[in-house]
Enzyme design. Structure first.
Site, mmCIF file in Angstrom:
data_model
loop_
_atom_site.group_PDB
_atom_site.id
_atom_site.type_symbol
_atom_site.label_atom_id
_atom_site.label_comp_id
_atom_site.label_asym_id
_atom_site.label_seq_id
_atom_site.Cartn_x
_atom_site.Cartn_y
_atom_site.Cartn_z
ATOM 1 N N THR A 243 -40.777 9.153 -2.282
ATOM 2 C CA THR A 243 -41.858 9.082 -3.274
ATOM 3 C C THR A 243 -43.179 9.637 -2.738
ATOM 4 O O THR A 243 -43.873 10.354 -3.472
ATOM 5 C CB THR A 243 -42.021 7.642 -3.788
ATOM 6 O OG1 THR A 243 -40.770 7.218 -4.334
ATOM 7 C CG2 THR A 243 -43.097 7.547 -4.853
ATOM 8 N N ARG B 211 -58.595 13.509 -10.677
ATOM 9 C CA ARG B 211 -59.370 14.102 -9.592
ATOM 10 C C ARG B 211 -60.829 14.178 -10.036
ATOM 11 O O ARG B 211 -61.114 14.212 -11.227
ATOM 12 C CB ARG B 211 -58.837 15.503 -9.251
ATOM 13 C CG ARG B 211 -57.363 15.470 -8.839
ATOM 14 C CD ARG B 211 -56.870 16.810 -8.345
ATOM 15 N NE ARG B 211 -57.438 17.147 -7.057
ATOM 16 C CZ ARG B 211 -56.996 16.658 -5.901
ATOM 17 N NH1 ARG B 211 -55.988 15.818 -5.861
ATOM 18 N NH2 ARG B 211 -57.572 17.012 -4.764
ATOM 19 N N HIS C 82 -41.302 7.514 -10.357
ATOM 20 C CA HIS C 82 -40.266 8.293 -9.663
ATOM 21 C C HIS C 82 -38.930 7.826 -10.232
ATOM 22 O O HIS C 82 -38.448 6.751 -9.911
ATOM 23 C CB HIS C 82 -40.370 8.050 -8.157
ATOM 24 C CG HIS C 82 -39.535 8.978 -7.350
ATOM 25 N ND1 HIS C 82 -39.587 8.981 -5.979
ATOM 26 C CD2 HIS C 82 -38.627 9.923 -7.685
ATOM 27 C CE1 HIS C 82 -38.745 9.896 -5.505
ATOM 28 N NE2 HIS C 82 -38.146 10.469 -6.523
ATOM 29 N N GLY D 52 -58.677 13.450 -5.073
ATOM 30 C CA GLY D 52 -57.886 12.537 -5.883
ATOM 31 C C GLY D 52 -58.487 11.142 -5.853
ATOM 32 O O GLY D 52 -58.911 10.669 -4.801
ATOM 33 N N GLU E 54 -49.736 16.302 -6.513
ATOM 34 C CA GLU E 54 -51.152 16.567 -6.232
ATOM 35 C C GLU E 54 -51.382 18.036 -5.897
ATOM 36 O O GLU E 54 -52.389 18.616 -6.298
ATOM 37 C CB GLU E 54 -51.655 15.680 -5.095
ATOM 38 C CG GLU E 54 -51.927 14.266 -5.549
ATOM 39 C CD GLU E 54 -52.862 13.553 -4.610
ATOM 40 O OE1 GLU E 54 -54.005 13.265 -5.030
ATOM 41 O OE2 GLU E 54 -52.456 13.307 -3.459
#
Length: 133
Positions: A39, A117, A73, A66, A47
């Site tokens: 993960t 972000r 997941h 971020g 990202e």
């Protein structure tokens, strides 16, 4: 005085790929004990897609950082498979950029979620971070 146009608008997209290696597994990353895509690596790939989406239009001296992630997941991916992360800028609120991200293995959705972000001045951000440590 003319107002500067916003550098980012909803709809920006980018796609990045990763061929899963042993170094990308949950075992290697310490996030589990199975030899499948971990993960943390899925998140890093998502990202990376958001960073790629803003790269071309990034104002000089700026960057994004971020600040919030929601990621589900959903499916395991074995070593040797290639996954692709697609990021789409869904909303711009001042300096805040909200991306919708999807990670796929062929036609299967491996993960999806949102990454937020914030646009910052690169030098000021690094200087502030250095003072804290």
């Amino acid at each position: 005085m003319q107002e500067q146009p916003e550098p980012f608008a909803p709809g920006l997209t980018a796609r990045v790929e990763l061929t899963v290696t042993d170094a990308d597994t949950a075992q290697a990353l310490g996030s589990g004990d199975v030899p499948v895509l971990g993960t943390p690596r899925v998140l890093a790939l998502a990202e990376a897609a958001t960073v790629a989406a803003t790269a071309i239009r990034m104002p000089s001296g700026s960057t994004t950082v971020g600040v919030r992630v929601e990621l589900e997941h959903r499916a395991a991916t074995v070593v040797g498979r290639t996954v692709a992360a697609m990021a789409r800028l869904a909303k711009v609120d001042g300096r805040r950029l909200l991306f919708e991200v999807t990670v796929t293995d062929g036609d299967e959705v491996v993960a999806e979620g949102r990454v937020e972000r914030v646009l910052v001045d690169r030098q000021r951000f690094v200087e502030r971070a250095s003072r804290v440590s």
